[in-house]
Motif scaffolding. Structure first.
Motif, PDB file in Angstrom:
ATOM      1  N   LEU A   1    -110.935  25.443  19.977  1.00  0.00           N
ATOM      2  CA  LEU A   1    -110.429  26.425  20.617  1.00  0.00           C
ATOM      3  C   LEU A   1    -109.982  28.070  19.792  1.00  0.00           C
ATOM      4  N   ALA A   2    -108.926  27.878  18.388  1.00  0.00           N
ATOM      5  CA  ALA A   2    -108.111  28.961  17.725  1.00  0.00           C
ATOM      6  C   ALA A   2    -108.832  29.838  16.964  1.00  0.00           C
ATOM      7  N   GLY A   3    -110.406  28.949  16.346  1.00  0.00           N
ATOM      8  CA  GLY A   3    -111.474  30.317  15.767  1.00  0.00           C
ATOM      9  C   GLY A   3    -112.573  30.894  16.725  1.00  0.00           C
ATOM     10  N   PRO A   4    -112.735  29.981  17.593  1.00  0.00           N
ATOM     11  CA  PRO A   4    -113.989  30.166  18.485  1.00  0.00           C
ATOM     12  C   PRO A   4    -112.716  31.947  19.681  1.00  0.00           C
ATOM     13  N   TRP A   5    -111.464  31.492  19.929  1.00  0.00           N
ATOM     14  CA  TRP A   5    -110.988  32.538  20.460  1.00  0.00           C
ATOM     15  C   TRP A   5    -110.681  33.774  19.591  1.00  0.00           C
ATOM     16  N   CYS A   6    -110.714  33.430  18.437  1.00  0.00           N
ATOM     17  CA  CYS A   6    -110.803  34.876  17.623  1.00  0.00           C
ATOM     18  C   CYS A   6    -112.115  35.238  17.699  1.00  0.00           C
ATOM     19  N   ALA A   7    -112.935  34.602  17.426  1.00  0.00           N
ATOM     20  CA  ALA A   7    -114.474  35.738  17.565  1.00  0.00           C
ATOM     21  C   ALA A   7    -115.113  35.705  18.355  1.00  0.00           C
ATOM     22  N   GLN A   8    -114.410  35.418  20.180  1.00  0.00           N
ATOM     23  CA  GLN A   8    -114.711  35.758  21.217  1.00  0.00           C
ATOM     24  C   GLN A   8    -113.676  37.374  20.944  1.00  0.00           C
ATOM     25  N   ASN A   9    -112.705  37.083  20.475  1.00  0.00           N
ATOM     26  CA  ASN A   9    -111.919  38.868  20.545  1.00  0.00           C
ATOM     27  C   ASN A   9    -112.556  40.011  19.820  1.00  0.00           C
ATOM     28  N   LEU A  10    -113.899  39.338  18.646  1.00  0.00           N
ATOM     29  CA  LEU A  10    -113.814  40.351  18.311  1.00  0.00           C
ATOM     30  C   LEU A  10    -115.515  40.995  18.502  1.00  0.00           C
ATOM     31  N   ALA A  11    -116.006  40.055  19.185  1.00  0.00           N
ATOM     32  CA  ALA A  11    -117.377  39.899  20.231  1.00  0.00           C
ATOM     33  C   ALA A  11    -116.569  40.741  21.184  1.00  0.00           C
ATOM     34  N   ASP A  12    -115.859  41.103  22.385  1.00  0.00           N
ATOM     35  CA  ASP A  12    -115.594  41.354  22.739  1.00  0.00           C
ATOM     36  C   ASP A  12    -115.279  43.065  22.870  1.00  0.00           C
ATOM     37  N   LEU A  13    -114.783  43.088  21.261  1.00  0.00           N
ATOM     38  CA  LEU A  13    -114.953  44.764  20.913  1.00  0.00           C
ATOM     39  C   LEU A  13    -115.912  45.468  20.685  1.00  0.00           C
TER      40      LEU A  13
ATOM     41  N   ALA B   1    -104.488  18.466   4.021  1.00  0.00           N
ATOM     42  CA  ALA B   1    -105.612  17.627   4.238  1.00  0.00           C
ATOM     43  C   ALA B   1    -105.913  16.856   6.317  1.00  0.00           C
ATOM     44  N   ARG B   2    -104.078  16.755   6.501  1.00  0.00           N
ATOM     45  CA  ARG B   2    -104.007  16.728   7.840  1.00  0.00           C
ATOM     46  C   ARG B   2    -104.906  17.371   8.860  1.00  0.00           C
ATOM     47  N   ALA B   3    -105.415  16.509   9.221  1.00  0.00           N
ATOM     48  CA  ALA B   3    -106.299  17.395  10.737  1.00  0.00           C
ATOM     49  C   ALA B   3    -105.092  17.965  11.511  1.00  0.00           C
ATOM     50  N   GLY B   4    -106.062  18.964  12.302  1.00  0.00           N
ATOM     51  CA  GLY B   4    -104.279  19.779  12.594  1.00  0.00           C
ATOM     52  C   GLY B   4    -104.678  20.037  14.190  1.00  0.00           C
ATOM     53  N   TYR B   5    -103.738  19.161  15.292  1.00  0.00           N
ATOM     54  CA  TYR B   5    -104.337  19.697  16.880  1.00  0.00           C
ATOM     55  C   TYR B   5    -102.494  20.815  17.439  1.00  0.00           C
ATOM     56  N   ASP B   6    -102.969  20.860  18.312  1.00  0.00           N
ATOM     57  CA  ASP B   6    -102.429  21.902  19.068  1.00  0.00           C
ATOM     58  C   ASP B   6    -100.760  21.154  18.867  1.00  0.00           C
ATOM     59  N   PHE B   7    -101.769  19.924  20.689  1.00  0.00           N
ATOM     60  CA  PHE B   7     -99.836  19.384  21.000  1.00  0.00           C
ATOM     61  C   PHE B   7     -99.385  19.049  19.682  1.00  0.00           C
ATOM     62  N   ILE B   8     -99.908  18.212  18.968  1.00  0.00           N
ATOM     63  CA  ILE B   8     -98.946  17.722  17.790  1.00  0.00           C
ATOM     64  C   ILE B   8     -98.251  19.191  16.610  1.00  0.00           C
ATOM     65  N   VAL B   9     -98.763  20.565  17.213  1.00  0.00           N
ATOM     66  CA  VAL B   9     -98.269  21.119  16.084  1.00  0.00           C
ATOM     67  C   VAL B   9     -97.244  22.089  16.802  1.00  0.00           C
ATOM     68  N   GLN B  10     -97.121  22.121  18.193  1.00  0.00           N
ATOM     69  CA  GLN B  10     -96.354  22.276  18.875  1.00  0.00           C
ATOM     70  C   GLN B  10     -94.787  21.406  18.722  1.00  0.00           C
ATOM     71  N   GLY B  11     -95.174  20.514  18.465  1.00  0.00           N
ATOM     72  CA  GLY B  11     -93.728  19.567  18.243  1.00  0.00           C
ATOM     73  C   GLY B  11     -93.539  19.898  17.045  1.00  0.00           C
ATOM     74  N   MET B  12     -94.192  19.828  16.106  1.00  0.00           N
ATOM     75  CA  MET B  12     -93.754  20.111  14.586  1.00  0.00           C
ATOM     76  C   MET B  12     -93.423  21.017  14.404  1.00  0.00           C
ATOM     77  N   GLY B  13     -93.549  22.618  14.696  1.00  0.00           N
ATOM     78  CA  GLY B  13     -93.211  23.229  14.920  1.00  0.00           C
ATOM     79  C   GLY B  13     -91.920  24.052  15.481  1.00  0.00           C
ATOM     80  N   GLY B  14     -91.712  22.699  16.465  1.00  0.00           N
ATOM     81  CA  GLY B  14     -90.600  23.860  16.945  1.00  0.00           C
ATOM     82  C   GLY B  14     -90.363  23.535  18.322  1.00  0.00           C
TER      83      GLY B  14
ATOM     84  N   GLY C   1     -98.064  24.328  29.212  1.00  0.00           N
ATOM     85  CA  GLY C   1     -99.193  24.686  30.095  1.00  0.00           C
ATOM     86  C   GLY C   1    -100.961  24.475  29.310  1.00  0.00           C
ATOM     87  N   VAL C   2    -101.055  25.743  28.375  1.00  0.00           N
ATOM     88  CA  VAL C   2    -101.791  26.382  27.442  1.00  0.00           C
ATOM     89  C   VAL C   2    -101.312  25.648  26.008  1.00  0.00           C
ATOM     90  N   ALA C   3    -102.945  25.344  25.260  1.00  0.00           N
ATOM     91  CA  ALA C   3    -102.525  25.733  23.717  1.00  0.00           C
ATOM     92  C   ALA C   3    -102.526  26.525  22.940  1.00  0.00           C
TER      93      ALA C   3
END
Length: 416
Positions: A26-38, A151-164, A184-186
């Motif tokens: 999601l994170a990378g493809p979302w960026c790429a889709q923005n660039l494609a839209d433009l 070195a850890r894998a990053g998952y949105d759900f975990i980061v929502q918790g870790m990041g406050g 409700g979304v990532a």
């Protein structure tokens, strides 16, 4: 109004750019889709036979004209419109060579592999900048390129918790159902994609002025921390960690949901004048004159006394009665819509936020439009999210000038 059928714009902001998209989920493809839209030409690189993980993140799946499921999960359709798709096995020497040749003819490379993983294939920034010195190379990871968690894998759900974020989201601990809650979304993924888009555009602007390429290090945790906005500053200015407020606001009262006689509404009284109109409409003008409630700082201080009085007042009218009266008075308010109501909303329809694009296996694909409205260079909707490897031959032939025999050999060897 029926969903708009999107068409390609002939004048785009980024039509001069090519982006090599090595990202998935999601994170990378979302960026790429923005660039494609433009307007950028975006080449999505995927594993042969499998592709982006989200292709199989269903149900639900896109349905064809007969109502049967296609191979495209709805999740995948979220972030991949406007791209060309190629399959390449980057674990092979020939696959790595294809990526290097495409990078040499690209302006931007996006990737979200684990830290150091692409270096062993010679596809990291330090390797690719040797063949393309002005390359913009953006890495997206969970925790960044250095630090104890790199070195850890990053998952949105975990980061929502870790990041406050989850310490601020959810009903108050002293209320029924109180406790931490994810969005409700990532949001960490989506906001990282947005920040990555901005960073790429800034790097391209710098390159266009100086000829210098650069490396961009994006981390979900960094973004999650940064986006806490006023809650960060509430903590940094007091040393006290903010609590969860559910659907209320830490700094503004009333700014929350209320139950009406037949549903719920949101009331966002951002100043004293709006609050005064709110209680006058509710038949409780004395609540504006009470010194405990006459100013926002006082209302925040006496929240526990005020909110039950307002809740009792709001229950005396229907949802639509409140919305009509508050809108007439200029008090910010609104309903809590389900998605069927969202896409049926006249404002959403007027803004043409639902589009449809031709799709090779489904006939057409319903999609959500970009919210970016540019007058001179509008967004460009060229194609629906591509099938796995849909443009492999086209890319190898048109961009790299491989002949049919070479392409057939690569396919026989399962490189593509």
């Amino acid at each position: 109004m029926s969903p708009e059928t999107a068409t390609t714009s002939t004048k785009t902001a980024l039509g001069h750019l090519r982006v090599l998209d090595l990202t998935r989920v999601l994170a990378g493809p979302w960026c790429a889709q923005n660039l494609a839209d433009l307007g950028a030409e975006v080449i999505k690189v995927e594993r042969p036979g499998a592709g982006d993980d989200t292709r199989s993140w269903g149900p639900p799946y896109l349905r064809d004209e007969d109502g049967a499921n296609t191979s495209e999960a709805a999740y995948y359709l979220t972030a991949n419109r406007g791209k060309l798709a190629i399959t390449v096995d980057i674990a092979t020497a020939q696959g790595q060579q294809i990526i290097r040749e495409l990078a040499a003819q690209s302006d931007v490379v996006l990737e979200n592999y684990k830290v150091g993983q692409l270096a062993k294939y010679g596809l990291d920034y330090n390797s690719l900048k040797q063949i393309k010195p002005d390359l913009i190379y953006c890495s997206i990871t969970g925790f960044g390129q250095e630090g104890p968690y790199a070195a850890r894998a990053g998952y949105d759900f975990i980061v929502q918790g870790m990041g406050g974020f989850m310490s601020l989201t959810g009903e108050r601990d002293d209320q029924p159902g109180g406790g931490p809650q994810k969005a409700g979304v990532a949001i960490a993924d989506l906001m990282t994609g947005m920040y990555a888009t901005i960073a790429v555009m800034a790097a391209l602007s710098h390159r266009d002025r100086t000829g210098e390429g650069q490396y961009i290090d994006m981390a979900l945790l960094d973004v999650q921390v940064a986006m806490l906005a006023n809650m960060n500053m509430n903590y940094l200015t007091t040393g006290v960690a903010p609590q969860r407020w559910g659907n209320a606001h830490a700094n503004i009262v009333p700014y929350q949901t209320f139950a009406t006689s037949d549903g719920h509404i949101i009331v966002a009284a951002g100043n004293d004048s709006q609050y005064k109109k709110f209680v006058q409409i509710g038949g409780r003008p004395e609540l504006a004159d009470d010194a405990r409630f006459s100013s926002n700082p006082a209302r925040v201080q006496h929240r526990e006394q005020l909110i039950p009085l307002l809740a009792e007042m709001v229950k005396l009218k229907t949802k639509q009665e409140w919305i009509t009266l508050l809108e007439q008075a200029g008090v910010p308010c609104g309903p809590i819509n389900r998605l069927n109501e969202v896409f049926d909303d006249p404002q959403v329809k007027a803004r043409q936020m639902q589009i449809s694009l031709p799709h090779p296996s489904a006939g057409s694909a319903p999609l959500v439009a970009s919210p970016m409205k540019l007058s001179a260079t509008p967004v460009s909707y060229r194609n629906a999210p591509p099938l796995l490897g849909q443009h492999t031959e086209q890319i190898l032939s048109d961009i790299l000038h491989y002949d049919a025999a070479h392409i057939a050999e690569l396919r026989a060897q399962k490189v593509i």
